[in-house]
Scaffold this active site. Structure first.
Site, mmCIF file in Angstrom:
data_model
loop_
_atom_site.group_PDB
_atom_site.id
_atom_site.type_symbol
_atom_site.label_atom_id
_atom_site.label_comp_id
_atom_site.label_asym_id
_atom_site.label_seq_id
_atom_site.Cartn_x
_atom_site.Cartn_y
_atom_site.Cartn_z
ATOM 1 N N ASP A 124 0.828 -1.211 0.000
ATOM 2 C CA ASP A 124 0.000 0.000 0.000
ATOM 3 C C ASP A 124 0.863 1.262 0.000
ATOM 4 O O ASP A 124 2.067 1.231 0.305
ATOM 5 C CB ASP A 124 -0.903 -0.028 1.247
ATOM 6 N N ASP A 141 -10.685 2.149 -3.262
ATOM 7 C CA ASP A 141 -11.197 1.970 -1.895
ATOM 8 C C ASP A 141 -12.709 2.029 -1.863
ATOM 9 O O ASP A 141 -13.321 1.776 -0.828
ATOM 10 C CB ASP A 141 -10.626 3.052 -0.971
HETATM 11 C C1 GLA Z 1 -5.746 1.916 2.149
HETATM 12 C C2 GLA Z 1 -6.171 0.719 1.332
HETATM 13 C C3 GLA Z 1 -7.249 -0.043 2.041
HETATM 14 C C4 GLA Z 1 -6.734 -0.478 3.390
HETATM 15 C C5 GLA Z 1 -6.261 0.728 4.186
HETATM 16 C C6 GLA Z 1 -5.578 0.305 5.462
HETATM 17 O O1 GLA Z 1 -6.745 2.867 2.219
HETATM 18 O O2 GLA Z 1 -6.579 1.119 0.063
HETATM 19 O O3 GLA Z 1 -7.654 -1.151 1.279
HETATM 20 O O4 GLA Z 1 -5.688 -1.392 3.216
HETATM 21 O O5 GLA Z 1 -5.346 1.503 3.440
HETATM 22 O O6 GLA Z 1 -5.127 1.380 6.190
#
Ligand code: GLA
Length: 720
Positions: A478, A540
């Protein structure tokens, strides 16, 4: 040969199976862009068309005043300073402060295969199935060479381009802009399609007619970003999914990029794509060279669908790599929207047990398993297990999951550090910052300076240790903020070079691990990342309706097998909408399928549906992930979204239909399938009915539109 040079006309012909790209050396010196389109075997040389380029008020060539001015010619690589007043493809400041270059043809090489670009991701040939042209231009006065690279992948209808600048002078120079590709479309009436968006609303489709002047799409965010994508398509005004000229350019780069489109007074449309020239300057010392990222280009006269299939096919086969490039990926359950930071081993195992019952292959433990992280304000950088949540560590949990017959995946955010972390206490200077200023936070965190070798080594080190000491089969990588506090004109690109070196090291050390990219969802969904990560968390936003737009837009450039897509709980956490479980499933199955909710809260009926979904997906994922995709109805243009996949052997068709908003008192909407064989019959797996290919393509199948959120999947098998 797919690339030839005609000595008489001084023309290079670069040919794919269906297309031709022609460059001509004007007076044997200046590369002029002559043609890009369907196969063309002969082009009159430019002398015959002089009249087209005679304009008044142009800058003349002093040695030969009757020569054509570069100001109106469609150039292969626009250069500022001698008469071309449009946006230049390259801008270099020489040691004397001047900017003018006059690069002329010096030499060329044509060879089988393709060289990689040092330190940057790029497409690759297999068994020399590509041919490359290296066209070297030299500016004699300064001793600067510019090398234009063209690689043709004939059977994919793809040409890739990149550029290199070589400083053969005795003084340093500053590169201010180096485009990966420049295409001048002569007498253009083309429209422009790009993929703007924002966090949770990535890659929507926008199409417009350029006015005279300059249009610019870019990222200054340190990542390719949620708000633009390094993709552009130029199309005829009447181009559709199935018809019309479409030209696409897609940059293999994950950092700051720019796409510049200038419609000049004579209606030549110049398009440039490359590293963002904003706040960019690169010092090139004597005998050094600088390589641009690669651009992937494709042309089709058969509309956007064909353009996308060319890119999909190419990315699956000549950009993605590794064990999972061609193999079916596991169906996963991710605990993020199920628990957020509030979990422990017991809770995770309870989810895993339910997941096992449903047929899911892997559990992914998301954010919050390390340091003292119980919300997003601490611990990035402290990559050791939180013993309160995981008393047996990652290794202990992984072992238990494996015991249940489940694979284990883990979330990391390796490029970041929280000010509240042990790492920050030890190395406060490792974050990107400007001396004398307090660095700015994003999601309570700072970005590690990956232009520094010791920082890259630290990331490779902790990942190597963690992945070696626990049975981890999958990594979610990420990146949850953009990069600010840039301290130099070289830092943004040096960061990317550092990141790519880390990704190369880690992915090659762990070839059996499946890596999924993520940047706050789809904030770095680009061909650069696909070189290391065969799949990327698309957004997301997990709402089924929103995802129809996001996945439809993403499919303009990127194949279904690259799009992570999960079923989440309702009301949806991003937008509060409630959609049927079946629709959420059908949307998520149009990607890399998974779940992201607490399975223990599902009703008996939903568990039954989930089992059916997993079984269905496993039975048909080969077609969905690796088949040819046809977009049938756009959510941007109607209340129905629809798309279809055909297996590579052409025997199976899986078609998806989604009604976004229902309408009272309406009849079915007929959706015409595409790409079938007119004379073959296809049997519907659901009702046993037999339809001819001609019927399915010319009359279509019904989509119901009398209620919101109706969705349906139809599987058809070709009768052999
Ligand atoms: C990002 C990712 C999510 C999740 C969060 C965790 O927003 O896109 O899928 O993993 O971080 O903090």
């Amino acid at each position: 040969m797919p690339i030839t040079f005609e000595e008489k006309t001084k023309q290079f012909y670069i040919s794919t199976d269906n297309t031709t790209y022609i460059i001509e050396l004007l007076d044997g010196k200046i590369p002029v862009h002559r043609y890009w389109g369907n196969t063309l075997k002969n082009m009159p040389s430019i002398e015959n068309t002089n009249a087209d380029f005679n304009t008044i008020y142009c800058i003349e060539n002093t040695e030969n005043p009757s020569a054509l001015s570069t100001g109106t010619l469609p150039l292969e690589y626009g250069i500022y300073g001698t008469g071309d007043m449009r946006e230049p493809a390259v801008s270099v400041q020489l040691a004397d402060g001047s900017f003018t270059l006059e690069p002329e043809y010096l030499s060329h090489k044509i060879y089988k295969g393709k060289r990689s670009i040092n330190g940057l991701p790029s497409s690759y040939a297999v068994n020399d199935d590509a041919t490359t042209l290296e066209l070297t231009l030299a500016d004699k006065a300064s001793n600067i060479n510019i090398i234009l690279y063209y690689t043709v992948f004939e059977e994919y209808d793809i040409i890739t381009r990149s550029t290199k600048i070589v400083n053969l002078s005795e003084k340093p120079i500053d590169i201010k802009r180096i485009s990966s590709a420049c295409v001048d479309f002569y007498d253009s009436s083309l429209e422009i399609v790009h993929l703007p968006g924002s966090w949770a609303r990535e890659r929507h489709i926008e199409r417009s007619k350029p006015n005279h002047g300059i249009m610019r799409f870019d990222s200054k965010r340190g990542a390719s970003g949620h708000c633009e994508n390094p993709f552009i398509a130029m199309c005829e005004p009447n181009a559709t999914e199935t018809n019309g000229d479409v030209y696409a350019m897609n940059l293999v780069y994950s950092g700051n990029f720019e796409i510049v489109a200038e419609l000049d007074p004579f209606n030549t449309l110049r398009t440039l794509i490359g590293i963002n020239s904003f706040n960019f300057s690169w010092k090139l010392n004597p005998n050094e060279e600088f390589a641009s990222p690669e651009t992937v280009m494709t042309y089709s006269s058969k509309g956007f669908g064909d353009m996308s299939r060319n890119l999909h096919n190419f990315y699956r086969n000549r950009l993605c790599r590794g064990k999972y490039q061609h193999s079916a990926r596991p169906v996963l359950i991710n605990n993020w929207e199920a628990t957020y930071f509030d979990f422990n081993e017991e809770k995770i195992l309870a989810i895993a047990e339910k997941a096992k019952e449903v047929g899911i292959d892997m559990l992914v433990l998301d954010d919050g398993w390390f340091g003292k992280r119980n919300n997003d304000d601490s611990s990035l950088g402290d990559w050791y297990s939180n013993k309160e949540k995981l008393p047996n560590g990652l290794a202990g949990l992984g072992k238990k999951l494996n015991g249940l017959g489940m694979k284990f995946g883990v979330w990391f955010e390796p490029e970041m550090v929280s000010p509240d972390s042990d790492l920050y206490k030890i190395h406060p200077d490792w974050c990107i910052h400007i001396d004398g200023r307090t660095p700015h936070l994003g999601r309570n965190q700072l970005v590690l300076d990956l232009s520094r070798i010791e920082v890259c080594d630290y990331i490779i080190g902790f990942l190597t240790e963690t992945l070696s000491n626990a049975p981890i089969s999958y990594v979610k990588w990420d990146m949850n903020r953009y990069i600010s506090d840039i301290s130099s004109t070289e830092l943004s690109h040096r960061y990317m070079l550092g990141l790519y070196s880390v990704l190369e090291a880690v992915t090659s050390k762990f070839p059996d691990v499946l890596f999924e990219g993520c940047a706050g969802g789809g904030g770095r969904f680009d061909p650069g990342m696909l070189y290391y990560f065969p799949q990327i968390w698309c957004s997301d936003d997990t709402d089924a309706v929103e995802r129809l737009y996001i996945q439809y837009g993403t499919s303009f450039a990127y194949p279904t097998c690259t799009m992570g897509s999960h079923i989440s709980a309702c009301p949806n956490h991003q937008i509060g909408r409630t959609t049927p479980f079946s629709m959420r499933g059908n949307v998520a199955m149009s990607g890399q399928f998974g779940y992201e909710l607490d399975l223990s809260t599902l009703t008996v009926d939903e568990i039954k549906t989930a089992k059916e979904q997993v079984a269905f997906y496993k039975a048909h994922r080969e077609t969905i992930q690796f088949g040819d995709m046809f977009r049938l109805s756009s959510p941007f243009e109607s209340n129905i979204a629809s798309w279809q996949y055909i297996s590579k052997d052409k025997n199976e068709v899986v078609a998806f239909f989604f009604t976004i908003t229902g309408k009272a008192n309406t009849l079915h909407k007929m959706i015409k399938l595409q790409g079938l064989e007119t004379d073959c019959n296809y049997k519907c797996a659901e009702n046993g009915k037999i339809y001819s290919g001609a019927y399915l393509m010319q009359f279509g199948l019904p989509a119901f539109q009398n209620a919101d959120y109706i969705s349906n999947i139809i599987v058809l098998k070709k009768e052999i």
